[in-house]
Design a protein around this motif. Structure first.
Motif, mmCIF file in Angstrom:
data_model
loop_
_atom_site.group_PDB
_atom_site.id
_atom_site.type_symbol
_atom_site.label_atom_id
_atom_site.label_comp_id
_atom_site.label_asym_id
_atom_site.label_seq_id
_atom_site.Cartn_x
_atom_site.Cartn_y
_atom_site.Cartn_z
ATOM 1 N N PRO A 3 0.830 -1.208 0.000
ATOM 2 C CA PRO A 3 0.000 0.000 0.000
ATOM 3 C C PRO A 3 0.866 1.261 0.000
ATOM 4 N N LEU A 4 0.414 2.270 -0.709
ATOM 5 C CA LEU A 4 1.121 3.544 -0.697
ATOM 6 C C LEU A 4 0.975 4.182 0.681
ATOM 7 N N ARG A 5 2.084 4.689 1.218
ATOM 8 C CA ARG A 5 2.053 5.210 2.572
ATOM 9 C C ARG A 5 2.483 6.666 2.656
ATOM 10 N N TYR A 6 2.757 7.292 1.527
ATOM 11 C CA TYR A 6 3.253 8.660 1.579
ATOM 12 C C TYR A 6 2.170 9.613 1.089
ATOM 13 N N GLN A 7 1.869 10.582 1.947
ATOM 14 C CA GLN A 7 0.733 11.466 1.739
ATOM 15 C C GLN A 7 0.859 12.307 0.477
ATOM 16 N N SER A 8 2.083 12.693 0.107
ATOM 17 C CA SER A 8 2.235 13.573 -1.054
ATOM 18 C C SER A 8 1.794 12.904 -2.351
ATOM 19 N N THR A 9 1.804 11.579 -2.388
ATOM 20 C CA THR A 9 1.423 10.854 -3.605
ATOM 21 C C THR A 9 -0.081 10.744 -3.767
ATOM 22 N N THR A 10 -0.773 10.461 -2.679
ATOM 23 C CA THR A 10 -2.216 10.233 -2.737
ATOM 24 C C THR A 10 -3.029 11.400 -2.193
ATOM 25 N N GLY A 11 -2.396 12.284 -1.423
ATOM 26 C CA GLY A 11 -3.115 13.392 -0.814
ATOM 27 C C GLY A 11 -3.671 13.086 0.556
ATOM 28 N N THR A 49 -6.977 5.767 -8.052
ATOM 29 C CA THR A 49 -7.797 6.935 -8.362
ATOM 30 C C THR A 49 -7.273 8.174 -7.658
ATOM 31 N N LEU A 50 -6.852 8.023 -6.400
ATOM 32 C CA LEU A 50 -6.296 9.149 -5.662
ATOM 33 C C LEU A 50 -5.020 9.670 -6.327
ATOM 34 N N VAL A 51 -4.146 8.755 -6.741
ATOM 35 C CA VAL A 51 -2.918 9.168 -7.422
ATOM 36 C C VAL A 51 -3.255 9.907 -8.709
ATOM 37 N N TYR A 52 -4.247 9.413 -9.428
ATOM 38 C CA TYR A 52 -4.612 10.030 -10.702
ATOM 39 C C TYR A 52 -5.071 11.469 -10.515
ATOM 40 N N VAL A 53 -5.962 11.725 -9.540
ATOM 41 C CA VAL A 53 -6.468 13.087 -9.369
ATOM 42 C C VAL A 53 -5.461 13.970 -8.635
ATOM 43 N N ARG A 54 -4.630 13.364 -7.784
ATOM 44 C CA ARG A 54 -3.635 14.156 -7.060
ATOM 45 C C ARG A 54 -2.489 14.599 -7.965
ATOM 46 N N GLN A 55 -2.042 13.704 -8.832
ATOM 47 C CA GLN A 55 -0.870 13.993 -9.656
ATOM 48 C C GLN A 55 -1.208 14.398 -11.088
ATOM 49 N N CYS A 219 -4.667 28.718 0.839
ATOM 50 C CA CYS A 219 -5.768 27.761 0.727
ATOM 51 C C CYS A 219 -5.915 27.268 -0.708
ATOM 52 N N ILE A 220 -5.856 28.185 -1.660
ATOM 53 C CA ILE A 220 -5.970 27.810 -3.071
ATOM 54 C C ILE A 220 -4.796 26.944 -3.488
ATOM 55 N N ALA A 221 -3.595 27.264 -2.993
ATOM 56 C CA ALA A 221 -2.414 26.458 -3.320
ATOM 57 C C ALA A 221 -2.574 25.027 -2.825
ATOM 58 N N HIS A 222 -3.115 24.855 -1.610
ATOM 59 C CA HIS A 222 -3.349 23.504 -1.088
ATOM 60 C C HIS A 222 -4.407 22.780 -1.921
ATOM 61 N N LEU A 223 -5.474 23.495 -2.282
ATOM 62 C CA LEU A 223 -6.519 22.887 -3.108
ATOM 63 C C LEU A 223 -5.945 22.409 -4.430
ATOM 64 N N LYS A 224 -5.053 23.211 -5.005
ATOM 65 C CA LYS A 224 -4.507 22.865 -6.314
ATOM 66 C C LYS A 224 -3.345 21.878 -6.232
ATOM 67 N N ASN A 225 -3.033 21.403 -5.036
ATOM 68 C CA ASN A 225 -2.156 20.234 -4.937
ATOM 69 C C ASN A 225 -2.856 18.998 -5.498
ATOM 70 N N TRP A 226 -4.197 19.057 -5.596
ATOM 71 C CA TRP A 226 -4.934 18.076 -6.398
ATOM 72 C C TRP A 226 -4.759 18.549 -7.838
ATOM 73 N N LYS A 227 -3.743 18.057 -8.487
ATOM 74 C CA LYS A 227 -3.266 18.674 -9.720
ATOM 75 C C LYS A 227 -4.217 18.538 -10.898
ATOM 76 N N ILE A 228 -5.235 17.726 -10.763
ATOM 77 C CA ILE A 228 -6.245 17.660 -11.822
ATOM 78 C C ILE A 228 -6.953 19.014 -11.947
ATOM 79 N N LEU A 229 -6.887 19.838 -10.881
ATOM 80 C CA LEU A 229 -7.471 21.178 -10.906
ATOM 81 C C LEU A 229 -6.457 22.252 -11.269
#
Length: 257
Positions: A3-11, A49-55, A219-229
């Motif tokens: 399982p992925l365990r690092y938050q930066s990858t999945t959010g 799915t999390l990796v896809y929308v996060r990255q 706040c916007i910068a954190h939101l856009k860490n979901w890079k699909i946005l």
């Protein structure tokens, strides 16, 4: 696969992913058909799915990471993302409740889409790219309070603020915006008068407003860490509003709402 365990990858942290998987499992028990390929376990399907929308990687690259084909990634994503939205819908607060008793910070941002035939009104001359305009509300600590309904990217923040219904919603709330919100009840920096200079008091006041406004930019910068946005949405434009809604729920869940 471990399982992925690092938050930066999945959010999300591991405990949040496990809780999300458990909720989705409860939802799908009531369904007759499995909406993701049976060769991919539910935990893997959710993390994929999390990796896809996060990255916001292309689907072939995500497939390489998870050892599956691009069509499998597409099936997983289309099956799992709506289930994430169902599982997290109660984490999105009612904006009217969220803003009560707070000093609210408001700013607009765009979700870039690239130029699409038939959607020329999404092109923003200010940002020099096409996308959808969303209004973001935050508290003075930079915590997310709400996101508006997406509107066409060519729309000025002042008009988007009104069209989204937020001008009426914040009528009894103190809120701060940048100069684009002049003409509303927003507290905004004072502009330099034509042919004149700002007073010392006005300069001090503008500095205070700018300091407070930095929180909504974070706040916007954190939101856009979901890079699909943030880095260019490549999917069907008709689906983007729903994706923004689900990613908003993910961000509230990440923040612990």
């Amino acid at each position: 696969m471990e399982p992925l365990r690092y938050q930066s990858t999945t959010g999300l942290v591991a405990d949040q992913i496990e809780e999300l998987v458990a909720r989705i499992w409860q939802i799908v028990q009531c369904r007759k058909e499995q909406v993701w390929p049976p060769t991919v376990g539910l935990y893997r399907a959710v993390t994929l799915t999390l990796v896809y929308v996060r990255q916001n990687l292309n689907q072939a690259a995500v497939g390489d990471l998870f050892g599956v084909s691009q069509p499998t990634v597409s099936r997983v994503y289309r099956g799992i993302l709506p289930l994430i939205g169902e599982a997290l819908c109660l984490h999105v607060p009612d904006l009217e409740e969220a803003i009560r008793g707070r000093l609210v910070l408001v700013d607009g941002t765009d979700v870039p889409t690239g130029n699409r035939a038939g959607h020329e009104d999404n092109y923003s001359g200010k940002r020099r790219r096409a996308g959808l305009n969303i209004q973001v509300a935050a508290d003075t600590e930079g915590g997310l309070l709400g996101i508006s309904t997406p509107l066409c990217g060519s729309m000025h923040d002042r008009k988007a603020f009104t069209e989204s219904g937020w001008e009426d919603l914040l009528v009894e709330t103190s809120f701060i915006g940048d100069p684009a919100y002049q003409g509303t009840r927003a507290i905004t920096p004072r502009k330099k008068p034509k042919g004149g200079e700002l007073s010392a008091a006005d300069k001090k006041n503008n500095k205070t407003i700018s300091s407070l406004r930095s929180a909504v930019e974070r706040c916007i910068a954190h939101l856009k860490n979901w890079k699909i946005l943030a880095t260019g949405y490549r999917g069907r434009l008709a689906e983007l509003s729903n994706i923004i809604r689900i990613v908003t729920a993910l961000e509230f869940y990440r923040l612990g709402w």
